[in-house]
Scaffold this motif. Structure first.
Motif, short mmCIF file in Angstrom:
data_model
loop_
_atom_site.label_atom_id
_atom_site.label_comp_id
_atom_site.label_asym_id
_atom_site.label_seq_id
_atom_site.Cartn_x
_atom_site.Cartn_y
_atom_site.Cartn_z
N ARG A 1 56.40 84.41 68.81
CA ARG A 1 55.29 84.21 67.88
C ARG A 1 55.64 84.60 66.44
N TYR A 2 56.78 85.28 66.25
CA TYR A 2 57.16 85.72 64.92
C TYR A 2 57.66 84.56 64.06
N THR A 3 57.47 84.70 62.76
CA THR A 3 58.17 83.83 61.83
C THR A 3 59.61 84.35 61.73
N PRO A 4 60.55 83.54 61.22
CA PRO A 4 61.92 84.05 61.08
C PRO A 4 61.99 85.34 60.27
N GLU A 5 61.15 85.47 59.24
CA GLU A 5 61.15 86.68 58.42
C GLU A 5 60.61 87.86 59.22
N GLN A 6 59.53 87.67 59.95
CA GLN A 6 58.95 88.75 60.75
C GLN A 6 59.91 89.21 61.85
N ARG A 7 60.69 88.30 62.38
CA ARG A 7 61.61 88.64 63.46
C ARG A 7 62.75 89.52 62.99
N ARG A 8 62.95 89.62 61.69
CA ARG A 8 64.00 90.48 61.15
C ARG A 8 63.74 91.95 61.46
N ARG A 9 62.53 92.28 61.88
CA ARG A 9 62.22 93.67 62.26
C ARG A 9 63.09 94.12 63.43
N HIS A 10 63.66 93.15 64.17
CA HIS A 10 64.50 93.49 65.31
C HIS A 10 65.98 93.60 64.95
N GLU A 11 66.29 93.62 63.66
CA GLU A 11 67.67 93.82 63.24
C GLU A 11 68.09 95.28 63.35
N VAL A 12 67.13 96.17 63.56
CA VAL A 12 67.41 97.59 63.73
C VAL A 12 66.74 98.08 65.02
N LYS A 13 67.09 99.27 65.47
CA LYS A 13 66.45 99.84 66.65
C LYS A 13 64.98 100.12 66.35
N PRO A 14 64.11 99.95 67.33
CA PRO A 14 62.71 100.34 67.15
C PRO A 14 62.60 101.85 67.03
N GLY A 15 61.49 102.31 66.46
CA GLY A 15 61.34 103.74 66.20
C GLY A 15 60.09 104.35 66.80
N VAL A 16 60.12 105.67 66.94
CA VAL A 16 58.95 106.43 67.35
C VAL A 16 57.90 106.39 66.24
N THR A 17 58.36 106.46 65.01
CA THR A 17 57.50 106.29 63.85
C THR A 17 58.23 105.39 62.87
N GLY A 18 57.55 104.97 61.82
CA GLY A 18 58.18 104.04 60.89
C GLY A 18 57.42 103.90 59.59
N TRP A 19 57.93 103.02 58.74
CA TRP A 19 57.35 102.81 57.41
C TRP A 19 55.93 102.25 57.52
N ALA A 20 55.68 101.37 58.48
CA ALA A 20 54.33 100.83 58.65
C ALA A 20 53.35 101.92 59.06
N GLN A 21 53.82 102.88 59.87
CA GLN A 21 52.94 103.98 60.28
C GLN A 21 52.56 104.86 59.09
N MET A 22 53.43 104.94 58.10
CA MET A 22 53.14 105.74 56.91
C MET A 22 52.20 105.01 55.95
N HIS B 1 65.73 98.59 53.34
CA HIS B 1 65.85 99.79 52.50
C HIS B 1 66.16 101.05 53.30
N GLN B 2 66.49 100.94 54.57
CA GLN B 2 66.68 102.12 55.40
C GLN B 2 67.82 103.00 54.88
N SER B 3 67.62 104.29 55.00
CA SER B 3 68.62 105.28 54.61
C SER B 3 68.25 106.61 55.27
N THR B 4 69.19 107.53 55.30
CA THR B 4 68.93 108.84 55.91
C THR B 4 67.82 109.57 55.15
N LEU B 5 67.85 109.48 53.82
CA LEU B 5 66.82 110.15 53.02
C LEU B 5 65.44 109.55 53.30
N LEU B 6 65.36 108.24 53.40
CA LEU B 6 64.07 107.60 53.70
C LEU B 6 63.59 108.01 55.08
N ASP B 7 64.49 108.07 56.07
CA ASP B 7 64.10 108.50 57.41
C ASP B 7 63.52 109.91 57.39
N LEU B 8 64.15 110.82 56.65
CA LEU B 8 63.65 112.19 56.56
C LEU B 8 62.27 112.23 55.91
#
Length: 228
Positions: free
Chosen positions: A145-166, A187-194
């Protein structure tokens, strides 16, 4: 000219997404180190709470204590998500997701409100199925059901929390949530994750965006038709 402009814009976007391979490898190693160390420490520190919840669920709802479901991970690869069970077994006629709200028990509602039901997903992090930070793993049936752009969310591992949750959690629309997920991928980075992990503590304490009105979490996601 419009076609050339569109191609140029696409090229620039691709350039933005191109990262130094050495930096990517270092970031991935740091992310995995953070995942393993933090999830292991969390499980050890929260062992009494995990045990108490397990006893409470066994007493009020019986078995199973854990909710297990196939979810898509990185590159759409399925894995078994682990969470504490929050809903009783469905009665006849309650099989659909529209009845989820009625099936949530009093203890289950508390676990969801405090996000304690998510604690077993730390085991998924230890296994390497998930990361502490990333797009939330949704349902397998959403993949088509995703658009090609929306499906890019699966280019990384899923998370317990994330940017959308913030930025709103389940109070967001699906389109807003997916836009935040893709932004994190780029934009993922170690600093952003922290930063996200620290902000998660405040969100959990405030209990913001736990669900949308008249839904246990969010309504079913359906792909938009071109005229919508």
């Amino acid at each position: 000219m419009p076609k050339l402009a569109e191609r140029w814009s696409t090229f620039l976007e691709q350039c933005k997404r191109t990262k130094n391979p050495n930096k990517q490898a270092l970031d991935a190693a740091l992310k995995r180190l953070l995942d393993v160390s933090a999830s292991a420490a969390g499980l050890a520190a929260l062992a009494p709470i995990l045990g108490g919840v397990a006893v409470g669920l066994r007493t009020t709802m019986g078995t199973p204590i854990l909710f297990r479901q196939q979810r898509p991970g990185k590159d759409d690869k399925p894995f078994e998500l682990l969470k504490f069970r929050t809903m009783r077994d469905p009665k006849p006629g309650e099989e659909g997701p529209e009845h989820d709200g009625a099936r949530i028990t009093r203890l289950g509602a508390f676990l969801r409100a405090t996000s304690i039901d998510e604690l077993p997903t730390l085991l998924n992090v230890l296994r390497g199925d998930m990361s502490l930070v990333g797009p939330r793993p949704l349902l397998m049936r959403y993949l088509d059901r995703y658009t090609p752009e929306q499906r890019r969310r699966h280019e990384v591992k899923p998370g317990v929390t994330g940017w959308a949750q913030m930025n709103g959690r389940n109070a967001l629309s699906w389109e807003e949530k997916f836009a935040h997920d893709v932004w994190y991928v780029d934009h993922q980075s170690t600093l952003l994750d922290l930063q996200i992990l620290l902000a998660t503590v405040g969100k959990v304490l405030k209990r913001d965006g736990i669900s949308q009105d008249n839904h246990a979490t969010m309504p079913e996601f359906f792909a938009r038709t071109p005229d919508e």
